[in-house]
Design a protein around this motif. Structure first.
Motif, mmCIF file in Angstrom:
data_model
loop_
_atom_site.group_PDB
_atom_site.id
_atom_site.type_symbol
_atom_site.label_atom_id
_atom_site.label_comp_id
_atom_site.label_asym_id
_atom_site.label_seq_id
_atom_site.Cartn_x
_atom_site.Cartn_y
_atom_site.Cartn_z
ATOM 1 N N THR A 72 29.443 62.255 27.917
ATOM 2 C CA THR A 72 29.515 61.365 29.283
ATOM 3 C C THR A 72 28.423 61.446 30.154
ATOM 4 O O THR A 72 28.164 61.194 31.189
ATOM 5 C CB THR A 72 30.714 61.219 29.941
ATOM 6 N N ALA A 74 36.792 52.708 31.936
ATOM 7 C CA ALA A 74 37.054 52.075 30.891
ATOM 8 C C ALA A 74 37.795 50.865 31.088
ATOM 9 O O ALA A 74 38.515 50.737 31.932
ATOM 10 C CB ALA A 74 37.551 53.053 29.593
ATOM 11 N N ASP A 101 36.934 51.444 23.797
ATOM 12 C CA ASP A 101 35.904 51.322 24.923
ATOM 13 C C ASP A 101 34.906 52.367 25.133
ATOM 14 O O ASP A 101 33.787 52.417 25.270
ATOM 15 C CB ASP A 101 36.646 50.725 26.077
ATOM 16 N N ASN A 148 30.919 53.189 24.637
ATOM 17 C CA ASN A 148 29.862 53.409 25.583
ATOM 18 C C ASN A 148 29.422 54.879 25.629
ATOM 19 O O ASN A 148 28.244 55.468 26.009
ATOM 20 C CB ASN A 148 30.635 53.331 27.061
ATOM 21 N N TYR A 149 30.163 55.620 24.976
ATOM 22 C CA TYR A 149 29.907 57.187 24.774
ATOM 23 C C TYR A 149 30.204 57.757 23.312
ATOM 24 O O TYR A 149 31.016 58.169 23.036
ATOM 25 C CB TYR A 149 30.667 58.249 25.672
#
Length: 92
Positions: free
Chosen positions: A15, A23, A34, A38-39
């Motif tokens: 992160t 999230a 999610d 994103n990560y």
């Protein structure tokens, strides 16, 4: 539904050093999807190859251990706080 996810130190490399991220998802499973979108790679550190929580990782939704709720199907209402906590083991 947007939730706040607390990230343990060991996973903060995913992160960018952030200890808390946002999230979206209606369940813990959707939140993890999610997060991974994103990560990249973070979900694989929380769940195993079978898609189950890793043995030494605890996940809480508003202070309730999801293993005693509905596991990865535990609902994550809007504004909930999800905490990912690695289990601590030790001995003499």
């Amino acid at each position: 539904m947007a939730v706040s996810v607390r990230i343990p130190t060991i996973l903060r490399t995913y992160t960018g050093g952030e200890s808390e991220v946002s999230a979206t998802g209606a369940t813990v499973s959707e939140i993890l999807d999610d997060l991974d979108a994103n990560y990249a790679g973070i979900k694989g550190r929380i769940v195993d190859e079978d898609g189950k929580l890793r043995r030494f990782v605890n996940v809480y939704v508003n202070n309730d251990d999801v293993r005693f709720e509905q596991d990865l199907a535990t609902p994550t209402p809007d504004g909930a706080e999800v905490s990912v906590i690695p289990a601590v083991a030790g001995g003499c």
